[in-house]
Write a protein that holds these residues in place. Structure first.
Motif, PDB file in Angstrom:
ATOM      1  N   GLN A  90      27.181   1.207 -27.582  1.00 26.48           N
ATOM      2  CA  GLN A  90      26.265   0.999 -26.471  1.00 26.48           C
ATOM      3  C   GLN A  90      25.708   2.323 -25.960  1.00 26.48           C
ATOM      4  N   ALA A  91      26.543   3.363 -25.960  1.00 24.46           N
ATOM      5  CA  ALA A  91      26.069   4.682 -25.541  1.00 24.46           C
ATOM      6  C   ALA A  91      24.938   5.162 -26.450  1.00 24.46           C
ATOM      7  N   GLY A  92      25.060   4.887 -27.743  1.00 24.00           N
ATOM      8  CA  GLY A  92      23.990   5.249 -28.669  1.00 24.00           C
ATOM      9  C   GLY A  92      22.711   4.480 -28.404  1.00 24.00           C
ATOM     10  N   LEU A  93      22.838   3.207 -28.030  1.00 26.45           N
ATOM     11  CA  LEU A  93      21.657   2.407 -27.701  1.00 26.45           C
ATOM     12  C   LEU A  93      20.972   2.913 -26.441  1.00 26.45           C
ATOM     13  N   VAL A  94      21.765   3.292 -25.446  1.00 23.95           N
ATOM     14  CA  VAL A  94      21.190   3.846 -24.212  1.00 23.95           C
ATOM     15  C   VAL A  94      20.413   5.122 -24.520  1.00 23.95           C
ATOM     16  N   PHE A  95      21.003   5.961 -25.359  1.00 21.99           N
ATOM     17  CA  PHE A  95      20.343   7.217 -25.726  1.00 21.99           C
ATOM     18  C   PHE A  95      19.056   6.959 -26.511  1.00 21.99           C
ATOM     19  N   ALA A  96      19.088   6.000 -27.432  1.00 20.68           N
ATOM     20  CA  ALA A  96      17.891   5.662 -28.204  1.00 20.68           C
ATOM     21  C   ALA A  96      16.797   5.113 -27.288  1.00 20.68           C
ATOM     22  N   PHE A  97      17.191   4.313 -26.304  1.00 23.21           N
ATOM     23  CA  PHE A  97      16.223   3.785 -25.344  1.00 23.21           C
ATOM     24  C   PHE A  97      15.566   4.913 -24.552  1.00 23.21           C
ATOM     25  N   SER A  98      16.343   5.894 -24.153  1.00 22.55           N
ATOM     26  CA  SER A  98      15.790   7.039 -23.431  1.00 22.55           C
ATOM     27  C   SER A  98      14.767   7.782 -24.282  1.00 22.55           C
ATOM     28  N   ASN A  99      15.073   7.962 -25.574  1.00 23.81           N
ATOM     29  CA  ASN A  99      14.127   8.618 -26.484  1.00 23.81           C
ATOM     30  C   ASN A  99      12.843   7.821 -26.624  1.00 23.81           C
ATOM     31  N   TYR A 145      17.524  19.353 -24.474  1.00 20.40           N
ATOM     32  CA  TYR A 145      18.428  19.580 -25.605  1.00 20.40           C
ATOM     33  C   TYR A 145      19.895  19.421 -25.204  1.00 20.40           C
ATOM     34  N   THR A 146      20.218  19.717 -23.945  1.00 15.64           N
ATOM     35  CA  THR A 146      21.591  19.500 -23.490  1.00 15.64           C
ATOM     36  C   THR A 146      21.940  18.016 -23.508  1.00 15.64           C
ATOM     37  N   LEU A 147      21.026  17.184 -23.025  1.00 17.31           N
ATOM     38  CA  LEU A 147      21.284  15.748 -23.013  1.00 17.31           C
ATOM     39  C   LEU A 147      21.174  15.136 -24.414  1.00 17.31           C
ATOM     40  N   VAL A 148      20.317  15.702 -25.256  1.00 17.35           N
ATOM     41  CA  VAL A 148      20.266  15.251 -26.651  1.00 17.35           C
ATOM     42  C   VAL A 148      21.632  15.456 -27.307  1.00 17.35           C
ATOM     43  N   ALA A 149      22.260  16.595 -27.011  1.00 16.49           N
ATOM     44  CA  ALA A 149      23.545  16.909 -27.632  1.00 16.49           C
ATOM     45  C   ALA A 149      24.702  16.124 -27.024  1.00 16.49           C
ATOM     46  N   TRP A 150      24.656  15.854 -25.706  1.00 17.22           N
ATOM     47  CA  TRP A 150      25.865  15.391 -25.033  1.00 17.22           C
ATOM     48  C   TRP A 150      25.750  14.078 -24.276  1.00 17.22           C
ATOM     49  N   PRO A 154      27.704   7.057 -14.028  1.00 18.97           N
ATOM     50  CA  PRO A 154      27.272   7.223 -15.423  1.00 18.97           C
ATOM     51  C   PRO A 154      27.196   5.929 -16.224  1.00 18.97           C
ATOM     52  N   VAL A 155      28.079   4.980 -15.954  1.00 14.50           N
ATOM     53  CA  VAL A 155      28.092   3.743 -16.744  1.00 14.50           C
ATOM     54  C   VAL A 155      27.245   2.665 -16.095  1.00 14.50           C
ATOM     55  N   SER A 156      27.464   2.394 -14.817  1.00 10.17           N
ATOM     56  CA  SER A 156      26.752   1.298 -14.152  1.00 10.17           C
ATOM     57  C   SER A 156      25.256   1.555 -14.047  1.00 10.17           C
ATOM     58  N   ALA A 157      24.849   2.819 -13.958  1.00  7.09           N
ATOM     59  CA  ALA A 157      23.420   3.147 -13.833  1.00  7.09           C
ATOM     60  C   ALA A 157      22.850   3.730 -15.122  1.00  7.09           C
ATOM     61  N   ALA A 158      23.554   3.522 -16.250  1.00 14.97           N
ATOM     62  CA  ALA A 158      23.181   4.200 -17.492  1.00 14.97           C
ATOM     63  C   ALA A 158      21.760   3.859 -17.943  1.00 14.97           C
ATOM     64  N   TRP A 159      21.395   2.578 -17.911  1.00 20.12           N
ATOM     65  CA  TRP A 159      20.085   2.182 -18.427  1.00 20.12           C
ATOM     66  C   TRP A 159      18.963   2.683 -17.521  1.00 20.12           C
ATOM     67  N   VAL A 160      19.194   2.620 -16.213  1.00 19.57           N
ATOM     68  CA  VAL A 160      18.179   3.137 -15.282  1.00 19.57           C
ATOM     69  C   VAL A 160      18.044   4.643 -15.443  1.00 19.57           C
ATOM     70  N   SER A 161      19.177   5.325 -15.558  1.00 19.33           N
ATOM     71  CA  SER A 161      19.160   6.773 -15.762  1.00 19.33           C
ATOM     72  C   SER A 161      18.417   7.132 -17.046  1.00 19.33           C
ATOM     73  N   PRO A 208      25.260  10.824 -25.095  1.00 22.62           N
ATOM     74  CA  PRO A 208      26.134   9.736 -25.571  1.00 22.62           C
ATOM     75  C   PRO A 208      27.617  10.019 -25.339  1.00 22.62           C
ATOM     76  N   THR A 209      28.011  11.283 -25.489  1.00 21.39           N
ATOM     77  CA  THR A 209      29.409  11.657 -25.276  1.00 21.39           C
ATOM     78  C   THR A 209      29.789  11.522 -23.809  1.00 21.39           C
ATOM     79  N   ILE A 210      28.881  11.926 -22.914  1.00 24.71           N
ATOM     80  CA  ILE A 210      29.142  11.784 -21.477  1.00 24.71           C
ATOM     81  C   ILE A 210      29.391  10.319 -21.133  1.00 24.71           C
ATOM     82  N   LEU A 211      28.546   9.442 -21.643  1.00 28.37           N
ATOM     83  CA  LEU A 211      28.705   8.011 -21.366  1.00 28.37           C
ATOM     84  C   LEU A 211      30.001   7.478 -21.963  1.00 28.37           C
ATOM     85  N   ALA A 212      30.296   7.872 -23.196  1.00 26.77           N
ATOM     86  CA  ALA A 212      31.520   7.394 -23.855  1.00 26.77           C
ATOM     87  C   ALA A 212      32.765   7.908 -23.146  1.00 26.77           C
TER      88      ALA A 212
END
Length: 412
Positions: A266-275, A247-252, A317-324, A254-258
């Motif tokens: 793009q941050a929203g797409l990364v988050f959607a991919f994680s889901n 729930y912490t990552l659900v809330a924050w 946070p940015v360069s490894a975003a998709w892997v993370s 995309p904001t951390i990445l931005a």
């Protein structure tokens, strides 16, 4: 005096009573479970893209807007301990039906033109989901005693599919229906109604079977002293802290990445991919758990993957975003599925599963509700996300220790 054959009493053995799973059509039962599970996260995920519009509609502060997502999680913890008593008194089928109908009512209440109704709807939704969260493991344990872990994977996956669909379709629904955020969010009450109709045959069948089949359908004996059991606390901590991380990552997330320079789209797409990846973890991990004598290694692996994903957010946070996002998706979905599997694997009866579900999810959601608020407060205090992520890494160690204990081949 000898008793002759003619004088011997004749003892007739009644034919064995069929068990519930033979009386129910498996496809009908599975359809009901899947449709109920679709509702268990959809109405929570649907509101996330709408929080900004709701904030503007009512003139809410950022803190008050955050409560829109926090209140349902908090009341999932509050409502969970009440469910075992309800299922023992009214039966799991009627409790599930009632909870689905209450959930639909809460969805409608949430969209009324009043701030009080908005938050009251969030409370009702949280309590209804709590009842479903606790009822479903016990019901699966009773109906599928030999395939409980597999069925846990099915309904935990369905929950995440419902959440993913809801998050992705809320904005398009707003445009299609033309009624703003209220029409979009209110439309999810129809899904609850469909689930209630699909579940109604189970209620009618349970009423017909009451009496003659009561002995065969008994849910078993409740666990004595469950709140004093170290195993029950280990399962509860595994679920609770895992949920806090989610729930912490659900809330924050995309904001951390931005905040580290990534484009918000793009941050929203990364988050959607994680889901999306969570769906695979939620399905596969319970299947693996059901095939293992103990699940210690699996629990520690989920904790380790959480740690790796959070560490990547911390150092790159940015360069490894998709892997993370991929690693966290497997870890978060897998932890959800494994936590629910623990409830059915560590108990010997449906009543025990309902009890353990009530305890673990009460603790779990009360702990989880502190995650988004606490992370936001730390960010405001420190001006960055490093402290929050380091603290989350420390909590990963606690998850690993709790999972090691929860994974032992023992039952309550």
């Amino acid at each position: 005096m000898a008793v002759t054959r003619a004088q011997q009493p004749v003892v007739t053995t009644p034919a064995p009573l069929p068990v519930r799973t033979r009386l129910a059509h498996p496809l009908l039962l599975l359809t009901g479970i899947v449709l109920v599970a679709l509702n268990m996260r959809a109405c929570l995920a649907a509101i996330s893209p709408m929080v900004g519009e709701i904030q503007r509609t009512f003139g809410l502060s950022a803190t008050a807007s955050g409560l829109i997502t926090t209140v349902p999680v908090l009341f999932q913890g509050v409502g969970a301990p009440l469910t075992p008593r309800l299922t023992r008194r009214f039966g799991a089928e009627r409790v599930v039906l009632g909870a689905v109908l209450v959930l639909g009512a809460g969805v409608l209440l949430r969209v009324l033109p009043s701030v009080a109704a908005l938050y009251a709807g969030c409370v009702v939704i949280g309590v209804a989901i709590a009842v479903l969260n606790v009822s479903m493991p016990g019901l699966v344990k009773r109906e599928f005693p030999d395939r409980a872990a597999t069925m846990t994977g099915v309904y935990s996956t369905t929950m995440l599919v419902g959440a993913t669909l809801a998050a992705g379709t809320s904005v398009p629904l707003e445009h299609v229906l033309g009624g703003g955020w209220r029409a979009s969010l209110g439309a999810w009450s129809l899904l609850a109604l469909v689930a209630a109709v699909a579940w109604l045959p189970q209620v009618l069948r349970s009423r017909q079977e009451r009496g003659a089949v009561a002995a065969a359908a008994t849910p078993g004996t409740p666990v004595e002293g469950i709140w004093k059991s170290p195993l029950a606390w280990q399962i509860s901590l595994f679920m609770g802290i895992s949920s806090l991380l989610v729930y912490t990552l659900v809330a924050w997330m995309p904001t951390i990445l931005a905040d580290h320079g990534m484009d918000r789209g793009q941050a929203g797409l990364v988050f959607a991919f994680s889901n999306l990846v969570q769906v695979a973890g939620a399905f596969l991990v319970p299947l693996m758990a059901g095939r293992m004598t103990n699940q210690r290694a699996l629990a520690v692996t989920m904790a380790a993957l959480n740690g790796v994903g959070i560490a990547m957010l911390l150092v790159a946070p940015v360069s490894a975003a998709w892997v993370s996002a991929a690693v966290l998706g497997v870890a978060q979905g897998g932890s959800l599925g494994l936590g629910l599997a623990f409830i059915v694997l560590r108990t010997g009866s449906a009543a025990g599963a309902a009890q353990l579900g009530g305890m673990s999810q009460a603790i779990g959601y009360l702990v989880a509700a502190a995650g988004p608020v606490g992370a936001g407060a730390l960010h405001q205090l420190t001006g960055g996300w490093e402290t929050t992520l380091v603290l989350m890494l420390a909590l990963v160690l606690v998850v690993g220790v709790a999972g090691w204990g929860a994974g032992r081949n023992r039952t309550l």
